[in-house]
Design a protein around this motif. Structure first.
Motif, PDB file in Angstrom:
ATOM      1  N   HIS A  97     -30.724  23.374 -11.562  1.00 12.92           N
ATOM      2  CA  HIS A  97     -30.966  21.968 -11.230  1.00 12.92           C
ATOM      3  C   HIS A  97     -31.464  21.812  -9.800  1.00 12.92           C
ATOM      4  O   HIS A  97     -32.376  21.021  -9.538  1.00 12.92           O
ATOM      5  CB  HIS A  97     -29.691  21.152 -11.447  1.00 12.92           C
ATOM      6  N   ILE A  98     -30.857  22.523  -8.868  1.00 16.51           N
ATOM      7  CA  ILE A  98     -31.283  22.422  -7.470  1.00 16.51           C
ATOM      8  C   ILE A  98     -32.754  22.788  -7.341  1.00 16.51           C
ATOM      9  O   ILE A  98     -33.505  22.159  -6.583  1.00 16.51           O
ATOM     10  CB  ILE A  98     -30.415  23.318  -6.570  1.00 16.51           C
ATOM     11  N   SER A  99     -33.186  23.791  -8.097  1.00 16.48           N
ATOM     12  CA  SER A  99     -34.558  24.296  -7.995  1.00 16.48           C
ATOM     13  C   SER A  99     -35.548  23.507  -8.830  1.00 16.48           C
ATOM     14  O   SER A  99     -36.757  23.763  -8.764  1.00 16.48           O
ATOM     15  CB  SER A  99     -34.607  25.762  -8.433  1.00 16.48           C
ATOM     16  N   GLY A 100     -35.068  22.581  -9.646  1.00 17.37           N
ATOM     17  CA  GLY A 100     -35.967  21.866 -10.539  1.00 17.37           C
ATOM     18  C   GLY A 100     -36.386  22.685 -11.738  1.00 17.37           C
ATOM     19  O   GLY A 100     -37.478  22.502 -12.276  1.00 17.37           O
ATOM     20  N   GLY A 101     -35.513  23.615 -12.176  1.00 11.75           N
ATOM     21  CA  GLY A 101     -35.784  24.403 -13.375  1.00 11.75           C
ATOM     22  C   GLY A 101     -36.545  25.683 -13.126  1.00 11.75           C
ATOM     23  O   GLY A 101     -37.422  26.047 -13.910  1.00 11.75           O
TER      24      GLY A 101
END
Length: 264
Positions: A97-101
């Protein structure tokens, strides 16, 4: 299944006197055009001074997830016995989630005895570590299906190892990417073993991307012809010289000419 060739860099978190060296290397790697930035999951240096500077894997991946915009990221590979597998699944989902997938969940059975003994884990035997990996993969898969919110995508599972009887069976059952230290002849043989395991498991082995260490252009040409599409360059501190990484990227762009067309 046709895949584009990808280049990864493993920024080995050793011998960097301060974390800023690693942060800078991540920026330079993404700017250079790599597809994936990996670290590794050890607690001590593997080369050079065994008591030299070193940083922890998953804390770093969370920072990389915020720092980067385009590259995928992950560990090459997480030690299967170092963390509760349900917790590891939650950590992976959170970094996803932090990385945007953009997370790849790399995992293996573990092998470096000092990691285990100094941090209080049972080292066991290769067999017991592989049995633990098998149990962990099942629990990780189940936990990823229960977490709320769920991952932003199917988190690719990368399994590292080359054992034909146990490891490749787990690759057939769980992996999206298989990383091995194989030359062309060994890879051809192990591909046959993997195909047999996949048939027995009722899975399609063609969905599994083949991954190896970058050894240079001639070797990459031969391995690519044998089906490898992910090549990773290992780079260590303190300087994190990306010269070889750029050579690998140049080779990739020649193999994938559409990449150059997109940059025109």
């Amino acid at each position: 299944m046709s895949r584009r060739v990808r280049i990864g860099v493993q920024l080995q978190p050793q011998h960097a006197p301060d974390y800023s060296r690693i942060r800078d290397a991540v920026l330079r790697a993404e700017d250079a055009g790599v597809d994936i930035v990996f670290n590794w999951d050890h607690f001590f240096p593997l080369t050079g001074d065994p008591n030299g500077a070193h940083f922890e894997c998953w804390t770093m991946l969370g920072a990389w997830a915020e720092q980067t915009e385009r590259v995928e990221l992950g560990a090459l590979v997480t030690g299967g016995g170092y963390r509760n597998p349900d917790l590891l699944a939650d950590m992976a989902r959170t970094v996803d989630h932090i990385s945007g997938g953009r997370l790849i969940l790399g995992i293996g059975a573990g092998w470096f005895e000092r990691d285990y003994t100094e941090y209080g884990y049972e080292f066991g035997t290769p067999g017991t570590r592989l049995n633990l990996l098998k149990d962990s993969l099942a629990r990780i898969s189940a936990r990823l299906g229960k977490l709320q919110p769920p991952p932003l995508r199917h988190i690719p599972i990368l399994i590292g190892g080359k054992g034909e009887r146990k490891t490749l069976r787990l690759v057939a059952e769980y992996a999206d990417i298989w990383h091995s230290f194989s030359d062309v002849d060994a890879l051809a043989h192990r591909n046959q073993v993997l195909a047999a395991h996949a048939t027995a498991a009722g899975t399609d082995e063609s969905r599994i991307e083949r991954s190896v260490q970058w050894l240079g252009r001639p070797e990459a040409d031969a391995l690519h012809a044998a089906g490898v599409t992910l090549f990773t360059v290992g780079v260590s501190g303190p300087d994190y010289d990306l010269t070889t990484v750029r050579e690998a990227i140049d080779w990739r762009d020649g193999v994938n000419p559409e990449l150059l067309e997109g940059l025109a």
